[in-house]
Write an enzyme that holds these catalytic residues in place. Sequence first.
Site, mmCIF file in Angstrom:
data_model
loop_
_atom_site.group_PDB
_atom_site.id
_atom_site.type_symbol
_atom_site.label_atom_id
_atom_site.label_comp_id
_atom_site.label_asym_id
_atom_site.label_seq_id
_atom_site.Cartn_x
_atom_site.Cartn_y
_atom_site.Cartn_z
ATOM 1 N N GLY A 40 8.776 -83.849 -21.997
ATOM 2 C CA GLY A 40 8.564 -84.796 -23.098
ATOM 3 C C GLY A 40 9.886 -85.357 -23.590
ATOM 4 O O GLY A 40 10.441 -86.296 -23.009
ATOM 5 N N GLY A 41 10.414 -84.767 -24.634
ATOM 6 C CA GLY A 41 11.628 -85.271 -25.297
ATOM 7 C C GLY A 41 12.755 -85.615 -24.336
ATOM 8 O O GLY A 41 13.364 -86.689 -24.437
ATOM 9 N N GLU A 48 -1.875 -82.415 -27.292
ATOM 10 C CA GLU A 48 -1.920 -83.364 -28.418
ATOM 11 C C GLU A 48 -3.253 -84.112 -28.421
ATOM 12 O O GLU A 48 -3.802 -84.409 -29.477
ATOM 13 C CB GLU A 48 -0.720 -84.326 -28.339
ATOM 14 C CG GLU A 48 0.562 -83.618 -28.763
ATOM 15 C CD GLU A 48 1.833 -84.153 -28.119
ATOM 16 O OE1 GLU A 48 1.831 -85.271 -27.583
ATOM 17 O OE2 GLU A 48 2.846 -83.418 -28.159
ATOM 18 N N ASN A 94 6.808 -87.346 -19.662
ATOM 19 C CA ASN A 94 5.738 -87.764 -20.559
ATOM 20 C C ASN A 94 6.402 -88.408 -21.776
ATOM 21 O O ASN A 94 6.926 -87.716 -22.627
ATOM 22 C CB ASN A 94 4.922 -86.518 -20.965
ATOM 23 C CG ASN A 94 3.882 -86.834 -22.027
ATOM 24 O OD1 ASN A 94 3.614 -87.999 -22.326
ATOM 25 N ND2 ASN A 94 3.297 -85.795 -22.610
ATOM 26 N N TRP A 95 6.360 -89.731 -21.781
ATOM 27 C CA TRP A 95 7.058 -90.442 -22.872
ATOM 28 C C TRP A 95 6.293 -90.392 -24.185
ATOM 29 O O TRP A 95 6.801 -90.807 -25.215
ATOM 30 C CB TRP A 95 7.280 -91.907 -22.477
ATOM 31 C CG TRP A 95 8.214 -92.127 -21.331
ATOM 32 C CD1 TRP A 95 8.798 -91.170 -20.545
ATOM 33 C CD2 TRP A 95 8.670 -93.389 -20.832
ATOM 34 N NE1 TRP A 95 9.590 -91.770 -19.590
ATOM 35 C CE2 TRP A 95 9.535 -93.134 -19.750
ATOM 36 C CE3 TRP A 95 8.428 -94.716 -21.195
ATOM 37 C CZ2 TRP A 95 10.157 -94.153 -19.026
ATOM 38 C CZ3 TRP A 95 9.044 -95.725 -20.473
ATOM 39 C CH2 TRP A 95 9.907 -95.444 -19.410
ATOM 40 N N LYS A 96 5.046 -89.954 -24.152
ATOM 41 C CA LYS A 96 4.187 -89.924 -25.342
ATOM 42 C C LYS A 96 4.153 -91.322 -25.974
ATOM 43 O O LYS A 96 4.209 -92.305 -25.245
ATOM 44 C CB LYS A 96 4.656 -88.832 -26.302
ATOM 45 C CG LYS A 96 4.795 -87.490 -25.581
ATOM 46 C CD LYS A 96 4.940 -86.322 -26.479
ATOM 47 C CE LYS A 96 5.033 -85.055 -25.646
ATOM 48 N NZ LYS A 96 5.077 -83.843 -26.437
ATOM 49 N N HIS A 117 -3.827 -83.208 -22.408
ATOM 50 C CA HIS A 117 -2.613 -82.759 -23.103
ATOM 51 C C HIS A 117 -3.016 -82.133 -24.440
ATOM 52 O O HIS A 117 -3.966 -82.576 -25.077
ATOM 53 C CB HIS A 117 -1.677 -83.958 -23.321
ATOM 54 C CG HIS A 117 -0.330 -83.541 -23.814
ATOM 55 N ND1 HIS A 117 -0.104 -83.236 -25.140
ATOM 56 C CD2 HIS A 117 0.835 -83.346 -23.169
ATOM 57 C CE1 HIS A 117 1.171 -82.876 -25.272
ATOM 58 N NE2 HIS A 117 1.759 -82.923 -24.083
ATOM 59 N N GLY A 127 7.874 -79.678 -27.952
ATOM 60 C CA GLY A 127 8.625 -80.410 -28.967
ATOM 61 C C GLY A 127 9.278 -79.531 -30.018
ATOM 62 O O GLY A 127 9.697 -80.005 -31.072
ATOM 63 N N SER A 163 9.545 -78.145 -24.105
ATOM 64 C CA SER A 163 10.994 -78.089 -24.376
ATOM 65 C C SER A 163 11.823 -77.807 -23.125
ATOM 66 O O SER A 163 12.846 -77.132 -23.185
ATOM 67 C CB SER A 163 11.298 -77.063 -25.474
ATOM 68 O OG SER A 163 10.649 -77.423 -26.669
ATOM 69 N N GLU A 165 1.357 -75.719 -20.425
ATOM 70 C CA GLU A 165 2.180 -76.142 -21.564
ATOM 71 C C GLU A 165 1.808 -75.313 -22.790
ATOM 72 O O GLU A 165 0.858 -75.650 -23.521
ATOM 73 C CB GLU A 165 1.933 -77.619 -21.871
ATOM 74 C CG GLU A 165 2.332 -78.553 -20.758
ATOM 75 C CD GLU A 165 2.791 -79.894 -21.303
ATOM 76 O OE1 GLU A 165 3.922 -80.275 -21.022
ATOM 77 O OE2 GLU A 165 2.028 -80.531 -22.045
HETATM 78 P P1 PGA Z 1 8.485 -81.547 -24.815
HETATM 79 O O1 PGA Z 1 7.002 -82.052 -24.462
HETATM 80 O O2 PGA Z 1 9.268 -81.510 -23.522
HETATM 81 O O3 PGA Z 1 9.027 -82.564 -25.778
HETATM 82 O O4 PGA Z 1 8.359 -80.191 -25.416
HETATM 83 C C1 PGA Z 1 6.359 -81.679 -23.274
HETATM 84 C C2 PGA Z 1 4.966 -82.230 -23.271
HETATM 85 O O5 PGA Z 1 4.321 -82.283 -24.327
HETATM 86 O O6 PGA Z 1 4.461 -82.647 -22.208
#
Ligand code: PGA
Length: 258
Positions: free
Chosen positions: A244-245, A107, A15-17, A105, A183, A223, A177
């Site tokens: 994500g990251g 967010e 997930n590149w956001k 998600h 993050g 994470s 999640e």
């Molecule tokens: P993260 O994000 O790996 O940076 O914690 C995961 C996500 O939000 O899908």
Amino acid sequence: MSANQKTRRILVAGNWKMNKTPREAAELMRELIPLICEKGKLNCDVAVCPPAVDIPVVGQILAETKSEIALGAQNVHYEASGAFTGEISAPQLSELNVKYVIVGHSERRAMFGDTDETVNKRAKTAVAHGLIPIICVGETEEEREKGLTADVLIRQTRGAFSSMTRDDALKTVIAYEPVWAIGTGKTATAEDANETIGIIRAEFAAMYDNDAAESIRILYGGSMNAGNAESLLAMPNIDGGLIGGASLKAVDFSKIVL
Ligand code: PGA
């Protein structure tokens, strides 16, 4: 159980956001594809979910290189077209060969008004158009501290699948999640994530049946990285990762892929 022996095929999705311009997205893919390719036949499914504006260039590179990596998106609207400024429709995604779409998600729930109801509508529309929704659920730190984790996950799972048929439900993927792990560098321990995903799986069994619960893929996200992926993916209940990251760096992401 080793990850490779699972009956459910592992899915590793990036997930590149809101990261990477189209040019940067192309650079990342040109670096990632050979790293994935040199692993030979993959033991898992792999997807990248770039921002919408990057989907055409990423799709073009995946097609050119005949890569096994699938394309995903980060959101889909529940109507097929109309006056919904800023939203993206399922037919728009399908035409670009998008296979997966992240829905609900945290967010989007926290910052862009997604609710259990809109998550349900988006997921149903995705399935109706042949997209595989990756439906995200997860508790906040405050909810966890108050002992509400199971309540929240049950509510979100029931909400997401409300009036969805068994057949359609089995065309989705769930991602657990925990919001406090996203993050932050704080990962749930493998045992903890495994147990909590068990709550979601049990709820899925209650909504449908045990066979359905045995076949639905439930990912962990929060994470997850090259250092902790192996122990998480070795857990019997964890069927992959939403990353994500660590998906923004080709080497790190490729190390998670089995
Ligand atoms: P993260 O994000 O790996 O940076 O914690 C995961 C996500 O939000 O899908």
